[in-house]
Design a protein around this motif. Structure first.
Motif, PDB file in Angstrom:
ATOM      1  N   PRO A  71      56.987  44.982  59.873  1.00 52.68           N
ATOM      2  CA  PRO A  71      57.356  45.147  58.466  1.00 52.68           C
ATOM      3  C   PRO A  71      58.785  44.712  58.211  1.00 52.68           C
ATOM      4  O   PRO A  71      59.666  44.899  59.045  1.00 52.68           O
ATOM      5  CB  PRO A  71      57.176  46.664  58.236  1.00 52.68           C
ATOM      6  CG  PRO A  71      57.332  47.271  59.596  1.00 52.68           C
ATOM      7  CD  PRO A  71      56.752  46.267  60.539  1.00 52.68           C
ATOM      8  N   LEU A  72      58.977  44.071  57.055  1.00 54.18           N
ATOM      9  CA  LEU A  72      60.325  43.699  56.654  1.00 54.18           C
ATOM     10  C   LEU A  72      61.061  44.947  56.172  1.00 54.18           C
ATOM     11  O   LEU A  72      60.491  45.795  55.497  1.00 54.18           O
ATOM     12  CB  LEU A  72      60.273  42.665  55.521  1.00 54.18           C
ATOM     13  CG  LEU A  72      59.690  41.298  55.864  1.00 54.18           C
ATOM     14  CD1 LEU A  72      59.613  40.445  54.608  1.00 54.18           C
ATOM     15  CD2 LEU A  72      60.507  40.606  56.933  1.00 54.18           C
ATOM     16  N   MET A  73      62.321  45.032  56.524  1.00 49.18           N
ATOM     17  CA  MET A  73      63.105  46.185  56.117  1.00 49.18           C
ATOM     18  C   MET A  73      64.194  45.731  55.148  1.00 49.18           C
ATOM     19  O   MET A  73      65.042  44.903  55.487  1.00 49.18           O
ATOM     20  CB  MET A  73      63.733  46.866  57.343  1.00 49.18           C
ATOM     21  CG  MET A  73      62.700  47.427  58.315  1.00 49.18           C
ATOM     22  SD  MET A  73      61.516  48.574  57.539  1.00 49.18           S
ATOM     23  CE  MET A  73      62.614  49.885  57.007  1.00 49.18           C
ATOM     24  N   PHE A  74      64.119  46.225  53.927  1.00 51.87           N
ATOM     25  CA  PHE A  74      65.124  45.931  52.920  1.00 51.87           C
ATOM     26  C   PHE A  74      65.653  47.241  52.367  1.00 51.87           C
ATOM     27  O   PHE A  74      64.956  48.254  52.342  1.00 51.87           O
ATOM     28  CB  PHE A  74      64.524  45.122  51.762  1.00 51.87           C
ATOM     29  CG  PHE A  74      64.080  43.732  52.122  1.00 51.87           C
ATOM     30  CD1 PHE A  74      65.020  42.731  52.347  1.00 51.87           C
ATOM     31  CD2 PHE A  74      62.741  43.417  52.218  1.00 51.87           C
ATOM     32  CE1 PHE A  74      64.607  41.444  52.659  1.00 51.87           C
ATOM     33  CE2 PHE A  74      62.322  42.130  52.544  1.00 51.87           C
ATOM     34  CZ  PHE A  74      63.268  41.143  52.763  1.00 51.87           C
ATOM     35  N   THR A  75      66.901  47.209  51.882  1.00 50.47           N
ATOM     36  CA  THR A  75      67.404  48.340  51.123  1.00 50.47           C
ATOM     37  C   THR A  75      66.787  48.291  49.729  1.00 50.47           C
ATOM     38  O   THR A  75      66.250  47.256  49.306  1.00 50.47           O
ATOM     39  CB  THR A  75      68.932  48.290  51.000  1.00 50.47           C
ATOM     40  OG1 THR A  75      69.292  47.140  50.207  1.00 50.47           O
ATOM     41  CG2 THR A  75      69.589  48.186  52.384  1.00 50.47           C
ATOM     42  N   ILE A  79      65.546  44.977  47.475  1.00 56.18           N
ATOM     43  CA  ILE A  79      64.231  44.841  46.847  1.00 56.18           C
ATOM     44  C   ILE A  79      64.387  44.564  45.356  1.00 56.18           C
ATOM     45  O   ILE A  79      63.699  43.706  44.792  1.00 56.18           O
ATOM     46  CB  ILE A  79      63.385  46.105  47.090  1.00 56.18           C
ATOM     47  CG1 ILE A  79      63.016  46.201  48.581  1.00 56.18           C
ATOM     48  CG2 ILE A  79      62.118  46.093  46.236  1.00 56.18           C
ATOM     49  CD1 ILE A  79      62.328  47.482  48.957  1.00 56.18           C
ATOM     50  N   ASP A  80      65.305  45.279  44.717  1.00 57.74           N
ATOM     51  CA  ASP A  80      65.554  45.043  43.293  1.00 57.74           C
ATOM     52  C   ASP A  80      66.054  43.616  43.058  1.00 57.74           C
ATOM     53  O   ASP A  80      65.674  42.961  42.082  1.00 57.74           O
ATOM     54  CB  ASP A  80      66.578  46.046  42.754  1.00 57.74           C
ATOM     55  CG  ASP A  80      66.003  47.446  42.593  1.00 57.74           C
ATOM     56  OD1 ASP A  80      64.769  47.593  42.687  1.00 57.74           O
ATOM     57  OD2 ASP A  80      66.785  48.392  42.383  1.00 57.74           O
ATOM     58  N   ALA A  81      66.901  43.106  43.968  1.00 58.84           N
ATOM     59  CA  ALA A  81      67.426  41.745  43.824  1.00 58.84           C
ATOM     60  C   ALA A  81      66.293  40.725  43.919  1.00 58.84           C
ATOM     61  O   ALA A  81      66.263  39.743  43.155  1.00 58.84           O
ATOM     62  CB  ALA A  81      68.481  41.471  44.900  1.00 58.84           C
ATOM     63  N   ILE A  82      65.355  40.944  44.836  1.00 61.72           N
ATOM     64  CA  ILE A  82      64.211  40.030  44.970  1.00 61.72           C
ATOM     65  C   ILE A  82      63.366  40.069  43.706  1.00 61.72           C
ATOM     66  O   ILE A  82      62.946  39.036  43.176  1.00 61.72           O
ATOM     67  CB  ILE A  82      63.363  40.418  46.200  1.00 61.72           C
ATOM     68  CG1 ILE A  82      64.154  40.185  47.488  1.00 61.72           C
ATOM     69  CG2 ILE A  82      62.065  39.601  46.235  1.00 61.72           C
ATOM     70  CD1 ILE A  82      63.492  40.770  48.715  1.00 61.72           C
ATOM     71  N   ALA A  83      63.103  41.281  43.191  1.00 57.06           N
ATOM     72  CA  ALA A  83      62.277  41.420  41.994  1.00 57.06           C
ATOM     73  C   ALA A  83      62.930  40.757  40.782  1.00 57.06           C
ATOM     74  O   ALA A  83      62.279  40.018  40.032  1.00 57.06           O
ATOM     75  CB  ALA A  83      62.018  42.901  41.707  1.00 57.06           C
ATOM     76  N   LEU A 105      56.839  36.825  46.011  1.00 59.62           N
ATOM     77  CA  LEU A 105      56.679  38.266  45.793  1.00 59.62           C
ATOM     78  C   LEU A 105      55.464  38.802  46.542  1.00 59.62           C
ATOM     79  O   LEU A 105      55.508  39.865  47.151  1.00 59.62           O
ATOM     80  CB  LEU A 105      56.531  38.562  44.293  1.00 59.62           C
ATOM     81  CG  LEU A 105      57.810  38.556  43.460  1.00 59.62           C
ATOM     82  CD1 LEU A 105      57.479  38.862  42.000  1.00 59.62           C
ATOM     83  CD2 LEU A 105      58.807  39.583  43.976  1.00 59.62           C
ATOM     84  N   GLY A 106      54.366  38.042  46.499  1.00 63.23           N
ATOM     85  CA  GLY A 106      53.155  38.476  47.190  1.00 63.23           C
ATOM     86  C   GLY A 106      53.348  38.552  48.693  1.00 63.23           C
ATOM     87  O   GLY A 106      52.921  39.516  49.344  1.00 63.23           O
ATOM     88  N   LYS A 107      54.016  37.549  49.274  1.00 65.27           N
ATOM     89  CA  LYS A 107      54.236  37.540  50.716  1.00 65.27           C
ATOM     90  C   LYS A 107      55.163  38.671  51.152  1.00 65.27           C
ATOM     91  O   LYS A 107      54.929  39.336  52.170  1.00 65.27           O
ATOM     92  CB  LYS A 107      54.818  36.190  51.155  1.00 65.27           C
ATOM     93  CG  LYS A 107      53.825  35.040  51.083  1.00 65.27           C
ATOM     94  CD  LYS A 107      54.464  33.729  51.516  1.00 65.27           C
ATOM     95  CE  LYS A 107      53.459  32.592  51.488  1.00 65.27           C
ATOM     96  NZ  LYS A 107      54.057  31.296  51.873  1.00 65.27           N
ATOM     97  N   VAL A 108      56.213  38.888  50.374  1.00 65.93           N
ATOM     98  CA  VAL A 108      57.143  39.964  50.728  1.00 65.93           C
ATOM     99  C   VAL A 108      56.463  41.320  50.582  1.00 65.93           C
ATOM    100  O   VAL A 108      56.627  42.212  51.421  1.00 65.93           O
ATOM    101  CB  VAL A 108      58.418  39.894  49.863  1.00 65.93           C
ATOM    102  CG1 VAL A 108      59.314  41.104  50.116  1.00 65.93           C
ATOM    103  CG2 VAL A 108      59.189  38.608  50.158  1.00 65.93           C
ATOM    104  N   ARG A 117      56.363  49.096  48.755  1.00 67.23           N
ATOM    105  CA  ARG A 117      55.639  48.006  48.102  1.00 67.23           C
ATOM    106  C   ARG A 117      55.671  48.144  46.579  1.00 67.23           C
ATOM    107  O   ARG A 117      55.911  47.176  45.854  1.00 67.23           O
ATOM    108  CB  ARG A 117      54.203  47.982  48.609  1.00 67.23           C
ATOM    109  CG  ARG A 117      53.531  46.640  48.542  1.00 67.23           C
ATOM    110  CD  ARG A 117      52.274  46.620  49.380  1.00 67.23           C
ATOM    111  NE  ARG A 117      52.573  46.702  50.805  1.00 67.23           N
ATOM    112  CZ  ARG A 117      51.702  47.048  51.742  1.00 67.23           C
ATOM    113  NH1 ARG A 117      50.468  47.360  51.409  1.00 67.23           N
ATOM    114  NH2 ARG A 117      52.063  47.089  53.010  1.00 67.23           N
ATOM    115  N   ASP A 118      55.441  49.346  46.076  1.00 66.17           N
ATOM    116  CA  ASP A 118      55.436  49.565  44.626  1.00 66.17           C
ATOM    117  C   ASP A 118      56.794  49.284  44.009  1.00 66.17           C
ATOM    118  O   ASP A 118      56.892  48.860  42.861  1.00 66.17           O
ATOM    119  CB  ASP A 118      54.990  50.978  44.295  1.00 66.17           C
ATOM    120  CG  ASP A 118      53.505  51.199  44.529  1.00 66.17           C
ATOM    121  OD1 ASP A 118      52.787  50.183  44.665  1.00 66.17           O
ATOM    122  OD2 ASP A 118      53.070  52.358  44.593  1.00 66.17           O
TER     123      ASP A 118
END
Length: 228
Positions: A71-75, A79-83, A105-108, A117-118
């Protein structure tokens, strides 16, 4: 533009995960648009990293059951930055980039721990649709490819006063502003750098002729110009 090797290795794993039958190197190569020899090298690289791929050349390859990517680990801020970044891409009125952002987004999301995930898919962050005009006279995907391949373009352009001109340009970059996308280029007619709003380009053709590879000096000179 060719897929980066890291992305290709990831795609091989995804393709093997999605099937319960051996996939030949030829079939993998067709999916990835690379040669069989490249697939052999990539499979060897994955096996060297202890990815449990079984099989052999001429027979096919299969991923041993039970393997999963870590699993990828993000703070939460990452995650907010990616979204937010993916949602801002949707403002660009570039269908291929928008589809690519949704794919990212789907791959991450698949690789994230379920608890996070949510947060990515339904992040409580709003990005407006913007008011950028859709570019009707230029294929933005083709323009990005022309930049990567250093191919000249022939464009028909209308400026802010609707004065029309036809030019041969050397496309070097796409500049994305809040509600305007610009094609940055060296203009053969003006013999200088020019910026063309993509929504004002009435027609565009990517030419077979390439402009010289100057080792990045043209891009560096453009980056040094004052930007509004």
């Amino acid at each position: 533009m060719a897929m980066r090797r890291g992305d290709r290795l990831f795609e091989i794993i995804q393709l093997l995960r999605a099937t319960d039958r051996p996939m030949t190197a030829a079939a993998l190569g067709q999916q990835l648009e690379v040669t069989v020899r490249t697939v052999y090298r990539d499979i060897s690289a994955l096996q060297a990293r202890r990815v449990p791929i079984e099989g052999a050349a001429g027979i096919g390859y299969i991923l041993r059951p039970g393997f999963d990517l870590p699993p990828l680990m993000f703070t939460l801020e990452e995650i907010d930055a990616i979204a937010v970044g993916a949602r801002m891409v949707r403002r660009l009125r570039d269908d291929r980039l928008r589809a690519a952002a949704d794919s990212v987004l789907g791959k991450v999301a698949v690789a994230l721990p379920e608890a996070l995930r949510d947060r990515l898919v339904a992040a409580p962050l709003y990005v407006s649709d913007g008011s950028a005009a859709t570019a009707a006279g230029i294929d933005l995907t083709a323009a990005r490819r022309a930049i990567g391949e250093r191919r000249k373009m022939r464009i028909a352009y209308a400026d802010g006063q609707n004065q029309r001109s036809e030019r041969t340009v050397w496309p070097i970059a796409m500049a994305y502003y809040v509600d305007v996308t610009l094609l940055a280029a060296w203009c053969e007619m003006r013999r200088d750098y020019r910026h063309f709003r993509v929504d004002r380009i009435r027609a565009a053709t990517v030419l077979e002729e390439r402009y010289p590879d100057d080792g990045g000096r043209m891009m560096a000179a453009w980056l040094a110009l004052p930007k509004e």
